[in-house]
Design a protein around this motif. Structure first.
Motif, short mmCIF file in Angstrom:
data_model
loop_
_atom_site.label_atom_id
_atom_site.label_comp_id
_atom_site.label_asym_id
_atom_site.label_seq_id
_atom_site.Cartn_x
_atom_site.Cartn_y
_atom_site.Cartn_z
N LEU A 170 0.82 -1.21 0.00
CA LEU A 170 0.00 0.00 0.00
C LEU A 170 0.86 1.26 0.00
CD1 LEU A 170 -2.94 -0.95 2.41
CD2 LEU A 170 -2.75 -1.23 -0.08
N GLU A 171 2.08 1.15 0.49
CA GLU A 171 2.99 2.30 0.39
C GLU A 171 3.33 2.60 -1.06
OE1 GLU A 171 5.44 2.40 4.62
OE2 GLU A 171 6.32 1.34 2.92
N LEU A 172 3.35 1.57 -1.90
CA LEU A 172 3.65 1.80 -3.32
C LEU A 172 2.57 2.67 -3.96
CD1 LEU A 172 5.61 1.13 -5.62
CD2 LEU A 172 4.16 -0.85 -6.16
N LEU A 173 1.37 2.67 -3.42
CA LEU A 173 0.29 3.47 -3.97
C LEU A 173 0.52 4.97 -3.79
CD1 LEU A 173 -2.84 1.41 -2.86
CD2 LEU A 173 -1.28 1.04 -4.77
N LEU A 174 1.48 5.33 -2.97
CA LEU A 174 1.77 6.74 -2.73
C LEU A 174 2.60 7.36 -3.85
CD1 LEU A 174 2.64 6.52 1.09
CD2 LEU A 174 0.43 6.97 0.01
N THR A 175 2.90 6.57 -4.88
CA THR A 175 3.74 7.06 -5.97
C THR A 175 2.94 7.58 -7.16
OG1 THR A 175 3.87 4.83 -6.96
CG2 THR A 175 5.59 5.45 -5.35
N GLY A 176 1.62 7.62 -7.05
CA GLY A 176 0.80 8.10 -8.14
C GLY A 176 -0.21 7.07 -8.57
N GLY A 177 -0.61 7.11 -9.85
CA GLY A 177 -1.58 6.15 -10.34
C GLY A 177 -2.37 6.71 -11.50
N ARG A 187 -1.49 13.15 -11.16
CA ARG A 187 -0.74 14.36 -10.81
C ARG A 187 0.31 14.09 -9.73
NH1 ARG A 187 -5.90 15.12 -8.55
NH2 ARG A 187 -5.99 15.60 -6.31
N TYR A 188 0.23 12.92 -9.09
CA TYR A 188 1.22 12.56 -8.07
C TYR A 188 2.29 11.61 -8.61
CZ TYR A 188 -2.64 14.21 -5.14
OH TYR A 188 -3.64 14.96 -4.58
N GLU A 189 2.27 11.33 -9.91
CA GLU A 189 3.15 10.32 -10.49
C GLU A 189 4.63 10.62 -10.25
OE1 GLU A 189 4.14 7.13 -11.48
OE2 GLU A 189 2.14 7.34 -12.40
N VAL A 190 5.35 9.63 -9.72
CA VAL A 190 6.80 9.74 -9.57
C VAL A 190 7.53 8.56 -10.20
CG1 VAL A 190 6.62 11.11 -7.45
CG2 VAL A 190 6.84 8.61 -7.29
N LEU A 191 6.78 7.53 -10.60
CA LEU A 191 7.42 6.35 -11.18
C LEU A 191 7.65 6.51 -12.68
CD1 LEU A 191 5.69 3.38 -9.34
CD2 LEU A 191 7.79 4.61 -8.76
N ASP A 192 7.82 7.75 -13.11
CA ASP A 192 8.16 8.03 -14.50
C ASP A 192 9.64 8.32 -14.67
OD1 ASP A 192 7.98 10.33 -13.06
OD2 ASP A 192 6.75 11.43 -14.51
N THR A 193 10.39 8.30 -13.56
CA THR A 193 11.84 8.50 -13.60
C THR A 193 12.50 7.51 -12.66
OG1 THR A 193 11.93 10.11 -11.79
CG2 THR A 193 11.51 10.97 -14.02
N VAL A 217 18.06 1.71 -13.31
CA VAL A 217 16.65 1.47 -13.56
C VAL A 217 16.30 1.93 -14.97
CG1 VAL A 217 14.30 2.02 -12.84
CG2 VAL A 217 16.11 1.71 -11.12
N GLY A 218 15.69 1.05 -15.76
CA GLY A 218 15.34 1.38 -17.14
C GLY A 218 13.85 1.64 -17.31
N GLU A 219 13.46 2.01 -18.50
CA GLU A 219 12.05 2.30 -18.79
C GLU A 219 11.17 1.07 -18.58
OE1 GLU A 219 10.48 5.10 -19.37
OE2 GLU A 219 12.36 6.22 -19.12
N ASP A 220 11.67 -0.11 -18.94
CA ASP A 220 10.89 -1.33 -18.73
C ASP A 220 10.65 -1.57 -17.24
OD1 ASP A 220 10.81 -1.72 -21.43
OD2 ASP A 220 12.36 -3.27 -21.48
N ASP A 221 11.66 -1.27 -16.41
CA ASP A 221 11.51 -1.41 -14.97
C ASP A 221 10.42 -0.48 -14.45
OD1 ASP A 221 13.64 -3.28 -14.73
OD2 ASP A 221 15.09 -1.63 -14.73
N LEU A 222 10.43 0.75 -14.90
CA LEU A 222 9.44 1.73 -14.45
C LEU A 222 8.04 1.32 -14.89
CD1 LEU A 222 11.39 5.03 -15.19
CD2 LEU A 222 11.01 3.97 -12.96
N LEU A 224 2.37 -2.94 -11.58
CA LEU A 224 2.12 -3.58 -10.29
C LEU A 224 1.38 -2.63 -9.36
CD1 LEU A 224 2.42 -5.88 -8.28
CD2 LEU A 224 4.68 -4.97 -7.69
N ARG A 225 1.83 -1.38 -9.30
CA ARG A 225 1.16 -0.40 -8.42
C ARG A 225 -0.31 -0.26 -8.78
NH1 ARG A 225 2.68 5.33 -9.94
NH2 ARG A 225 1.27 4.71 -11.63
#
Length: 210
Positions: A27-34, A40-46, A69-74, A80-81
Motif C-alpha cells: 500500500l505504500e507503493l500506492l503513494l507514488t501516483g496512479g 498528478r502525483y506520479e513519480v514512477l516516471d523516472t 533502472v530502465g524504462e521497462d523497470d518503471l 504492479l502499483r
C-alpha cells in the motif's frame, strides 16, 4: 532490537506535511501516483522517483542498492502499483477483485524476491544481485499476504473519508472504525468543517424572526 518506524512523510501541494502509515509495503507503493486523478502525483516516471520511494518505504533493512533502472523497470513498477490499487479499492468498497489485477500481482510474485542475509555483527543486509524485478516480487508477495493472510487484514482496507483524498490503509484500530488517512490532516479538516456548520446553525437559530 529497536523497531524501525513505519510510514512515509507526505508533502501535499496545499501544505500540511504529515506522516502516513498505510499498514503494508504494497500500500505504500500506492503513494507514488496512479491512473486518473492520481496521475498528478506520479513519480514512477523516472528512475529517481522509484529510488526515492525505495529509500522512504518500510523495506527492512532500509538500504537497498539496485542496478540502473530502465524504462521497462518503471513500466513494470507502474503496472504492479496500479494492479494493487485496483485490488485495494475493490476490497475497500466490497467489490470483486479484477482478474487482470490478480494476474499482474501473481506474475510479479512468481519472480524470486529480494533476499536478506545476516552480517558478521548479527546485522541484516540485502544479498547481492538485487534487482527491480526482485523488488517488485517482494512488494507483490506482500500484497498476496495482505489480501489472503490469516488475520483478514484485507477486510480492514479502508479509503480515507476526506473529500478528494484517495489514500488507502489497513485499519489496525481495535474497534475497526478508522476513517482518516491521518487525524492531523483529513481528521482535523473534518472537525473544522463540522465546527463551522455547527456554529453557523447555532447562529441562524439565534437570529430574531422578522
Amino acid at each position: 532490537m529497536s523497531e524501525r518506524a513505519t510510514g512515509i512523510t507526505l508533502r501535499p501541494s496545499d501544505g500540511g506535511i504529515f506522516r502516513f502509515d498505510p499498514g503494508a509495503l504494497c500500500l505504500e507503493l500506492l503513494l507514488t501516483g496512479g491512473p486518473g486523478p492520481l496521475a498528478r502525483y506520479e513519480v514512477l516516471d523516472t528512475p529517481a522517483g522509484l529510488l526515492d520511494w525505495v529509500a522512504a518505504c518500510r523495506l527492512d533493512p532500509p538500504s537497498l542498492r539496485l542496478p540502473p533502472v530502465g524504462e521497462d523497470d518503471l513500466a513494470a513498477a507502474r503496472r504492479l502499483r496500479d494492479a494493487v490499487l485496483g485490488l485495494a479499492v475493490a476490497r475497500a468498497h466490497g467489490r470483486p477483485l479484477a482478474a487482470a489485477d490478480l494476474a499482474v500481482v501473481n506474475a510479479a510474485a512468481a519472480v524470486p524476491p529480494l533476499v536478506v542475509r545476516m552480517t558478521e555483527n548479527a546485522g541484516r543486509e540485502w544479498a547481492s544481485g538485487a534487482s527491480v524485478d526482485g523488488l517488485l516480487s517482494t512488494v507483490a508477495r506482500d500484497a498476496v499476504e495482505l489480501f489472503t493472510g490469516p488475520h483478514a487484514a484485507a477486510g480492514r482496507i479502508r479509503e480515507c473519508g476526506g473529500p478528494d483524498c484517495y489514500l488507502l490503509f489497513v485499519d489496525t484500530s481495535r474497534p475497526g472504525r478508522r476513517r482518516w488517512c491521518a487525524m492531523e490532516r483529513c481528521g482535523n479538516r473534518h472537525k473544522v468543517r463540522a465546527h463551522r456548520v455547527r456554529t453557523r446553525s447555532e447562529g441562524e437559530e439565534k437570529c430574531p424572526q422578522d
